[in-house]
Enzyme design. Structure first.
Site, PDB file in Angstrom:
ATOM      1  N   ASN A   8      -4.426  -1.370  17.120  1.00 59.87           N
ATOM      2  CA  ASN A   8      -4.749  -0.282  16.204  1.00 59.87           C
ATOM      3  C   ASN A   8      -5.891  -0.765  15.317  1.00 59.87           C
ATOM      4  OD1 ASN A   8      -4.815   1.672  14.225  1.00 59.87           O
ATOM      5  ND2 ASN A   8      -2.820   1.158  13.334  1.00 59.87           N
ATOM      6  N   LYS A  10      -7.483   0.871  13.108  1.00 59.11           N
ATOM      7  CA  LYS A  10      -7.498   1.504  11.781  1.00 59.11           C
ATOM      8  C   LYS A  10      -8.925   1.968  11.430  1.00 59.11           C
ATOM      9  CE  LYS A  10      -3.474  -1.188  10.698  1.00 59.11           C
ATOM     10  NZ  LYS A  10      -2.582  -1.739   9.706  1.00 59.11           N
ATOM     11  N   HIS A  96       2.500   6.347  12.136  1.00 55.63           N
ATOM     12  CA  HIS A  96       2.174   5.019  11.596  1.00 55.63           C
ATOM     13  C   HIS A  96       2.504   4.974  10.104  1.00 55.63           C
ATOM     14  CE1 HIS A  96      -0.090   1.557  10.206  1.00 55.63           C
ATOM     15  NE2 HIS A  96       0.066   1.111  11.434  1.00 55.63           N
ATOM     16  N   GLU A  98       1.015   3.886   7.616  1.00 57.74           N
ATOM     17  CA  GLU A  98      -0.054   4.290   6.694  1.00 57.74           C
ATOM     18  C   GLU A  98      -0.188   5.817   6.643  1.00 57.74           C
ATOM     19  OE1 GLU A  98      -2.865   1.613   8.460  1.00 57.74           O
ATOM     20  OE2 GLU A  98      -1.637  -0.022   7.685  1.00 57.74           O
ATOM     21  N   GLU A 168       7.770  -1.091  13.363  1.00 54.86           N
ATOM     22  CA  GLU A 168       6.892  -1.857  12.480  1.00 54.86           C
ATOM     23  C   GLU A 168       7.463  -1.854  11.073  1.00 54.86           C
ATOM     24  OE1 GLU A 168       2.565  -1.815  13.967  1.00 54.86           O
ATOM     25  OE2 GLU A 168       2.908   0.134  13.080  1.00 54.86           O
ATOM     26  N   GLY A 174       0.104  -5.910   7.828  1.00 58.20           N
ATOM     27  CA  GLY A 174      -1.077  -6.354   7.092  1.00 58.20           C
ATOM     28  C   GLY A 174      -0.767  -7.339   5.982  1.00 58.20           C
ATOM     29  N   SER A 213       1.836  -7.962  11.559  1.00 61.86           N
ATOM     30  CA  SER A 213       1.332  -9.332  11.517  1.00 61.86           C
ATOM     31  C   SER A 213       1.498 -10.100  12.829  1.00 61.86           C
ATOM     32  CB  SER A 213       1.948 -10.075  10.331  1.00 61.86           C
ATOM     33  OG  SER A 213       1.579  -9.438   9.117  1.00 61.86           O
TER      34      SER A 213
HETATM   35  P1  PGA Z   1      -1.106  -5.703  11.287  1.00 60.25           P
HETATM   36  O1  PGA Z   1      -0.976  -4.113  11.476  1.00 60.25           O
HETATM   37  O2  PGA Z   1      -1.047  -6.310  12.682  1.00 60.25           O
HETATM   38  O3  PGA Z   1      -2.446  -5.903  10.639  1.00 60.25           O
HETATM   39  O4  PGA Z   1       0.038  -6.146  10.451  1.00 60.25           O
HETATM   40  C1  PGA Z   1      -0.077  -3.562  12.405  1.00 60.25           C
HETATM   41  C2  PGA Z   1      -0.175  -2.065  12.394  1.00 60.25           C
HETATM   42  O5  PGA Z   1      -0.439  -1.492  11.333  1.00 60.25           O
HETATM   43  O6  PGA Z   1       0.035  -1.405  13.427  1.00 60.25           O
END
Ligand code: PGA
Length: 249
Positions: A8, A10, A96, A98, A168, A174, A213
């Protein structure tokens, strides 16, 4: 079961950056094991360039990070599935954290998007996960149940090829804080039970990805865990070298 290794991106990468990363990745992935499927969710503006940069001999699919569940209309700023199809992508990311927590998408809207995407022959990665407060309050199971409740109302064409769940934990996205093996095992076992309860025998075959992560040095351990059928990677997917290592871990 094959492993789905998803990325992803983003809100990162211009068109030329996307072209470079996809071209590099295809070069690094032309000998991947046949049990690995690769999928990258690209920002809208770079999807066309990303799909054009694909090397057909590498099993890599491109998806969109969002869409609006209507054919067309007065929805300022939104993108439809036919627009995404027009730039040669056929996967979408839904739910997701976010989108849920920063952009305010609720359960009902997320359900509508999932149904709409499946009805329109799109493939879906459906994200779920608890916040730290929810986990600390002992609500892990309740939150996952609520987020997956819509599965009993999905179109009848839902199957293991067009639908995958990504677990997740919000506190691991993140943050550099990866969930430990015990936490991943526990959550994925809960998700598997809910999938079977909602979808019957089919629920045993739906892929469950882990995200939060994921890095080149923790992927091998994570994908060997029970009920982990792939990963969804944010930060570590932006560089072709690190994502290629993850795909092949
Ligand atoms: P990250 O994000 O690997 O940077 O933790 C995962 C995601 O948001 O799908």
């Amino acid at each position: 079961m094959s492993k789905l290794m998803a990325a992803n991106w983003k809100m990162f990468k211009t068109r030329s950056e996307a072209t470079t990363t996809i071209t590099e990745l295809c070069g690094k992935l032309n000998n991947i094991p046949s049990d690995r499927q690769v999928l990258i969710f690209v920002p809208f503006t770079a999807i066309f360039d990303a799909t054009n940069a694909l090397d057909k001999s590498v099993p890599l699919a491109i998806g969109a990070q969002n869409f609006y569940p209507a054919k067309e209309g007065a929805f300022t700023g939104e993108i439809s599935l036919s627009m995404i199809e027009d730039v040669n992508a056929n996967w979408v990311l839904i739910g997701h954290s976010e989108r849920r927590h920063v952009l305010g998408e609720g359960l009902e809207f997320i359900e509508k998007k999932a149904s709409y995407a499946l009805e329109n022959q799109f493939n879906v990665v459906f994200c779920i996960g608890e916040t730290l407060e929810e986990r600390e309050a002992g609500k892990l199971q309740d939150v996952l149940k609520a987020q997956l409740d819509c599965l009993s109302r999905m179109p009848s064409n839902i199957n293991k090829a067009n639908f995958a769940v990504a677990y997740e934990p919000v506190w691991a996205i993140g943050t550099g804080k990866v969930a430990g093996p015990a936490e991943i095992l526990e959550a994925h076992a809960i998700v598997r039970e809910i999938l079977k309860e909602k979808m019957g025998a089919q629920g045993a075959d739906i892929k469950i990805l882990y995200g939060g992560s994921v890095k080149p040095d923790n992927t091998a351990e994570i994908i060997l865990l029970d009920n982990v059928d792939g990963v969804l990677v944010g930060g570590a997917s932006l560089q072709s070298e690190s994502f290629a290592q993850i795909v092949q871990a």
